[in-house]
Design a protein around this motif. Sequence first.
Motif, PDB file in Angstrom:
ATOM      1  N   LEU A  10       0.728  -0.828  -0.034  1.00 47.90           N
ATOM      2  CA  LEU A  10       0.075   0.464  -0.531  1.00 47.90           C
ATOM      3  C   LEU A  10       1.152   1.290  -0.153  1.00 47.90           C
ATOM      4  O   LEU A  10       0.583   2.569  -0.489  1.00 47.90           O
ATOM      5  CB  LEU A  10      -1.053  -0.365   0.983  1.00 47.90           C
ATOM      6  CG  LEU A  10      -2.108   0.956   1.418  1.00 47.90           C
ATOM      7  CD1 LEU A  10      -3.155   0.996   0.144  1.00 47.90           C
ATOM      8  CD2 LEU A  10      -2.655   0.715   2.304  1.00 47.90           C
ATOM      9  N   LYS A  11       1.598   1.547   1.002  1.00 53.46           N
ATOM     10  CA  LYS A  11       2.893   2.576   1.057  1.00 53.46           C
ATOM     11  C   LYS A  11       3.934   2.449  -0.777  1.00 53.46           C
ATOM     12  O   LYS A  11       3.821   3.713  -0.624  1.00 53.46           O
ATOM     13  CB  LYS A  11       3.943   1.757   1.670  1.00 53.46           C
ATOM     14  CG  LYS A  11       4.984   3.224   2.152  1.00 53.46           C
ATOM     15  CD  LYS A  11       5.396   3.325   3.011  1.00 53.46           C
ATOM     16  CE  LYS A  11       5.070   2.733   4.726  1.00 53.46           C
ATOM     17  NZ  LYS A  11       5.505   2.638   5.713  1.00 53.46           N
ATOM     18  N   ARG A  12       3.884   1.830  -1.200  1.00 51.88           N
ATOM     19  CA  ARG A  12       4.730   1.827  -2.516  1.00 51.88           C
ATOM     20  C   ARG A  12       3.650   1.806  -3.064  1.00 51.88           C
ATOM     21  O   ARG A  12       4.177   2.843  -4.772  1.00 51.88           O
ATOM     22  CB  ARG A  12       5.547   0.530  -2.806  1.00 51.88           C
ATOM     23  CG  ARG A  12       4.850   0.272  -4.476  1.00 51.88           C
ATOM     24  CD  ARG A  12       5.913  -1.530  -4.985  1.00 51.88           C
ATOM     25  NE  ARG A  12       6.199  -1.390  -5.749  1.00 51.88           N
ATOM     26  CZ  ARG A  12       6.953  -2.512  -6.736  1.00 51.88           C
ATOM     27  NH1 ARG A  12       6.909  -3.988  -5.635  1.00 51.88           N
ATOM     28  NH2 ARG A  12       7.583  -2.806  -7.751  1.00 51.88           N
ATOM     29  N   LEU A  13       2.570   1.407  -3.183  1.00 48.41           N
ATOM     30  CA  LEU A  13       1.074   2.228  -4.443  1.00 48.41           C
ATOM     31  C   LEU A  13       1.120   3.451  -4.213  1.00 48.41           C
ATOM     32  O   LEU A  13       1.436   4.851  -5.060  1.00 48.41           O
ATOM     33  CB  LEU A  13      -0.061   1.561  -4.296  1.00 48.41           C
ATOM     34  CG  LEU A  13      -1.086   2.104  -4.914  1.00 48.41           C
ATOM     35  CD1 LEU A  13      -1.228   2.233  -6.256  1.00 48.41           C
ATOM     36  CD2 LEU A  13      -2.235   0.862  -4.554  1.00 48.41           C
ATOM     37  N   ARG A  18       2.533   8.995  -6.000  1.00 48.99           N
ATOM     38  CA  ARG A  18       3.413  10.440  -5.447  1.00 48.99           C
ATOM     39  C   ARG A  18       2.450  11.107  -5.240  1.00 48.99           C
ATOM     40  O   ARG A  18       1.828  12.532  -4.897  1.00 48.99           O
ATOM     41  CB  ARG A  18       3.908  11.537  -6.823  1.00 48.99           C
ATOM     42  CG  ARG A  18       4.737  10.782  -7.881  1.00 48.99           C
ATOM     43  CD  ARG A  18       5.208  12.041  -8.956  1.00 48.99           C
ATOM     44  NE  ARG A  18       6.731  11.247  -9.337  1.00 48.99           N
ATOM     45  CZ  ARG A  18       7.172  11.787  -9.992  1.00 48.99           C
ATOM     46  NH1 ARG A  18       6.861  13.540 -10.424  1.00 48.99           N
ATOM     47  NH2 ARG A  18       8.570  11.378 -10.790  1.00 48.99           N
ATOM     48  N   LEU A  19       1.393  10.749  -4.260  1.00 51.46           N
ATOM     49  CA  LEU A  19       0.289  10.979  -3.201  1.00 51.46           C
ATOM     50  C   LEU A  19       0.752  10.906  -1.610  1.00 51.46           C
ATOM     51  O   LEU A  19       1.676   9.904  -1.212  1.00 51.46           O
ATOM     52  CB  LEU A  19      -0.769   9.895  -3.054  1.00 51.46           C
ATOM     53  CG  LEU A  19      -1.052  10.302  -4.000  1.00 51.46           C
ATOM     54  CD1 LEU A  19      -2.667   9.280  -4.462  1.00 51.46           C
ATOM     55  CD2 LEU A  19      -1.892  11.345  -4.504  1.00 51.46           C
ATOM     56  N   LEU A  24      -4.287  10.033   0.297  1.00 47.68           N
ATOM     57  CA  LEU A  24      -4.856   9.025  -0.610  1.00 47.68           C
ATOM     58  C   LEU A  24      -6.208   8.365   0.839  1.00 47.68           C
ATOM     59  O   LEU A  24      -6.783   8.044   0.424  1.00 47.68           O
ATOM     60  CB  LEU A  24      -3.311   7.617  -0.305  1.00 47.68           C
ATOM     61  CG  LEU A  24      -4.104   6.092  -0.239  1.00 47.68           C
ATOM     62  CD1 LEU A  24      -4.047   5.773  -1.526  1.00 47.68           C
ATOM     63  CD2 LEU A  24      -2.562   5.810   0.252  1.00 47.68           C
ATOM     64  N   ALA A  25      -5.917   9.717   1.755  1.00 50.11           N
ATOM     65  CA  ALA A  25      -6.999   9.142   2.901  1.00 50.11           C
ATOM     66  C   ALA A  25      -8.188   9.617   2.242  1.00 50.11           C
ATOM     67  O   ALA A  25      -8.731   9.023   2.700  1.00 50.11           O
ATOM     68  CB  ALA A  25      -6.413   9.353   3.754  1.00 50.11           C
TER      69      ALA A  25
END
Length: 474
Positions: A10-13, A18-19, A24-25
């Motif tokens: 999820l962090k990689r996505l 570039r969010l 993202l939340a």
Amino acid sequence: MKKTFMGVRLKRLREERRLTQAALADKLGISLSYLNQMENNQRPLTLPVLLALNSAFGLDLQMFAEGDEARLMSDLKEVLSDPSLGETIATAEVREIALNMPAVGRALVGLHRRSRQAVEQAAALAARLGEDRQADAAMLPSTAFEEVRDFFYANHNYIAELDETAEQIALKINLKAGQAASALASHLESDFGVRIVLDGVDDIAAGTQRWFDGQTKTLHLSRRLHPGQQAFQLGTQIAMLSFDRELQALVDKAGLTSKEARGLARIGLANYFAGALVLPYALFLEQAEQRRYDVELLTQQFDVGFETICHRLSTLQRPSARGVPFFFIRVDRAGNISKRQSATDFHFSRVGGTCPLWNVYEAFANPGRILTQLARMPDERTYLWIARTVSHGRGGYLAPAKTFAVALGCDIRHAGSVVYSQGLDLSDPSVPTPIGMGCKVCERPECAQRAFPPIGRALQIDETRSRFAPYATS
């Protein structure tokens, strides 16, 4: 849905898009603290969040699936068992890499494979120069063979382009089960102008089964071949003549590193085509399911050998019509693995042989008899295995014969579809035999058959016991 912790993915996505966490939340409609907890694996990735990811980014949700986790874990456990690392890696840590950082895991496996190839090449060179050091390493299978095996393994032992084309040709020439040799010979003669000649023992080189003379368009076959073997060799020649470009394209796509590996891969693909031609997919799968995968009945139906049927059963992975996903292996008495094919994630070790408790070795003491076994691996997965010897003679009384044991296995969840599960209590956890992938990588410390401790583990010396003592007797 089971709990799935995918924080790193999820962090990689998020970083690839570039969010910030807040951005993202907001896109997912969740709180910043909840996203932070998921990225740090304090909370699982839930189905609503997966659906929100799909809606926001149009993602293929397979990137969050665990389908290849077992396969990558097996490869990583072998890599990280290398004693030169000087570290003991826990299974939980290996699973964390496979689950959350699969790209890193695959990179580690690739680096280890290249390192191992370099060591083997150095050992082989040392042996040729007459040096004794690393002589044992030089006896390992050649890099070219391993590369080709890895190619088929990566494709789950199913090559769609060849399988589908072979089936179309079988339908076109009206190939009948058990009558393939005559039909394929007629096809070669009528469509390619090839003349078939059966040569005697003195007319063809020792050990040669097929030889094609391109100038005279004559295919020489050994007279020792029975009709099923003749059909296989005829099918291989059809592949070489009719699909040379297609075979070469598949070889080029495989990215093999040596001329020897590319040559072996081309032959392997031609042999695959021949098997698919002699045993067309839909017909063979239908007959196999009707007979509950009874290998001996299938040999009678298609007039081919036991080993050929086992090998074909391990390839029935067409997405629209899957058979039982079998694993196939062939070994000799010394434990050398000359064939291994897997339609799924069962892992064959490349480190120090396999397990002596596996029924494939017991088959040599019971020639010609089919042995069954429920076997449980260290990861608690249980498999149904059958094993039987096969022999290949080359001539008269004094001519040496080759004897192998072939084994066919499947996950226990498929055992009910296989005739060999009859009489076995599939629900009793005490029935399966605990086996491993070989003593050097097996984690069963109390195994009575263990030859030596697993590599990468410190050997605990206890003078009150004789375990692992170099000259201890029973």
